[in-house]
Each structure stands twice: as structure tokens, then as C-alpha cells.
Design an enzyme around this catalytic site. Structure first.
Site, PDB file in Angstrom:
ATOM      1  N   CYS A  97       0.579  -0.994  -0.440  1.00  0.00           N
ATOM      2  CA  CYS A  97       0.007   0.067   0.050  1.00  0.00           C
ATOM      3  C   CYS A  97       0.668   1.212  -0.011  1.00  0.00           C
ATOM      4  O   CYS A  97       0.584   2.463  -0.712  1.00  0.00           O
ATOM      5  CB  CYS A  97      -1.283   0.039   0.695  1.00  0.00           C
ATOM      6  SG  CYS A  97      -0.374  -0.229   2.421  1.00  0.00           S
ATOM      7  N   HIS A 145      -2.125   1.056   7.135  1.00  0.00           N
ATOM      8  CA  HIS A 145      -2.819   1.256   5.554  1.00  0.00           C
ATOM      9  C   HIS A 145      -3.260   2.429   5.166  1.00  0.00           C
ATOM     10  O   HIS A 145      -2.923   3.596   5.879  1.00  0.00           O
ATOM     11  CB  HIS A 145      -4.254  -0.018   5.062  1.00  0.00           C
ATOM     12  CG  HIS A 145      -4.368  -0.617   3.966  1.00  0.00           C
ATOM     13  ND1 HIS A 145      -3.757  -0.744   2.954  1.00  0.00           N
ATOM     14  CD2 HIS A 145      -5.489   0.381   3.164  1.00  0.00           C
ATOM     15  CE1 HIS A 145      -4.387  -0.898   1.593  1.00  0.00           C
ATOM     16  NE2 HIS A 145      -5.075  -0.247   2.031  1.00  0.00           N
ATOM     17  N   HIS A 157      -5.934   1.254  -4.146  1.00  0.00           N
ATOM     18  CA  HIS A 157      -5.058   0.649  -3.165  1.00  0.00           C
ATOM     19  C   HIS A 157      -4.188  -0.029  -2.957  1.00  0.00           C
ATOM     20  O   HIS A 157      -4.791  -0.946  -4.670  1.00  0.00           O
ATOM     21  CB  HIS A 157      -5.458   1.280  -0.953  1.00  0.00           C
ATOM     22  CG  HIS A 157      -6.653  -0.181  -1.682  1.00  0.00           C
ATOM     23  ND1 HIS A 157      -6.967  -0.857  -0.121  1.00  0.00           N
ATOM     24  CD2 HIS A 157      -7.327  -0.728  -2.099  1.00  0.00           C
ATOM     25  CE1 HIS A 157      -7.961  -1.605  -0.666  1.00  0.00           C
ATOM     26  NE2 HIS A 157      -7.869  -1.670  -1.372  1.00  0.00           N
TER      27      HIS A 157
END
Length: 183
Positions: A97, A145, A157
Site C-alpha cells: 500500500c 494501511h 490501493h
């Protein structure tokens, strides 16, 4: 059958929203290359063309105003759709990510930290109500994240093993934490 139809319709609406958002920002979309043309108020004295890093092997970016760089970074990330999740990956073969965020902004000359936790302290805070395309969205506490907001409630993402870089609703990832504007 109904599930497939809903899924297809949902995918089309996300794609259409992202396309409208980027096209409205003056970013041309194509599978091979993208360009951003300076809009009103953009700095005209920037170089006519800057090569994008071979690391990401994606579009060529033109000198644009900082806000347009965030939009272009979102497009760079979207161009990576379908590439696999790779822990610690910064491309071109795979991304985690924060590696997707790092590479997308780096390709346009914007330096951001490498990890999601460090990225969550870069730039400045943005409330959820004031999100704009190109803003970074962080999840979990502590932050673990990150995604790039595209507008219309969706983000791009790289989530986890077995799932490629994708465009998803922000609401599909639990644990919203904060958002930052880095460009």
C-alpha cells in the site's frame, strides 16, 4: 446473476466517476500514457516535459501546479491496477500500500516517506468532509494501511496478498483513521 450485474454496474460507476474527475482536471487518460495540461493559474515556467522514473514505467508528466500533481499521482496509481500485492514492493512488478503511494508521487517529483505510518505525518491534516482527489487516506490505529482518494467515495490501493492494486469504495476498508494532503 443479480450480484454480477450489481457488481458490473458498480464497477462502471466507479470507473466513470474517476474518469470524469481526472478529465475535468485536464488529465488525459489512455492505457499507454497520460499527460496533465496546466490549468488556469498553473506555473508556465516549469519544464515542458519531465521523464517519469523507470521505476514506475508509467506516464510522462508535464510541469503542473502542485494540486495537479496530486491528481496526476492518483492517475499514476490507477495505471497500476491489476498489478499484484508485494510486501515492501515499490513497483514496477508489484506494490504494497505505501509503496504504491510512494512510487506514484515520486514519479511526479513529490517526495513522501516510504511507510504508511510515516506517510500519515507528511503534508497536512484533511478532514474527511474536505477530501479531494489525490489526498492520502489512512486506516487502523496505529496506522497500517494507506490509499489515494479519487473522489466520489472511492480510492486506489494495494491491500493484501492475493489482491491486486484496485479501485474500491473507501467504506469497504474498515478502520478509517485520518487523511493528509501532501501535494
Amino acid at each position: 446473476m443479480t450480484t454480477t450485474r450489481t457488481s458490473t454496474i458498480t464497477r462502471r460507476s466507479f470507473r466513470g466517476a474517476a474518469l470524469a474527475l481526472l478529465t475535468g482536471a485536464g488529465i488525459a487518460l489512455s492505457p499507454l500514457a497520460a499527460s496533465a495540461s496546466p490549468g488556469p493559474g498553473a506555473v508556465a515556467s516549469l519544464p515542458a516535459q519531465t521523464s517519469v522514473s523507470a521505476l514506475t514505467a508509467v506516464p510522462t508528466a508535464y510541469g503542473v501546479a502542485p494540486r495537479d500533481r496530486a491528481l496526476a499521482a492518483a492517475h499514476v496509481a490507477m495505471a497500476q491496477r491489476g498489478k499484484p500485492y508485494q510486501w515492501g514492493g515499490t513497483g514496477p512488478g508489484g506494490f504494497d500500500c505505501s509503496g504504491l503511494v510512494y512510487s506514484s508521487f515520486r514519479a511526479l517529483g513529490v517526495n513522501v516517506p516510504r511507510t504508511s505510518r510515516a506517510q500519515s505525518t507528511a503534508g497536512h491534516y484533511v478532514s474527511r468532509a474536505d477530501l479531494r482527489a489525490g489526498d492520502l487516506i489512512f486506516f487502523y490505529s496505529p496506522v497500517g494501511h494507506v490509499g489515494i482518494y479519487l473522489g466520489y467515495g472511492v480510492m486506489v490501493h494495494s491491500s493484501t496478498y492475493g489482491k491486486p492494486v484496485s479501485i474500491v469504495p473507501v467504506s469497504s476498508v474498515p478502520g478509517y483513521n485520518t487523511a493528509r494532503r501532501v501535494a
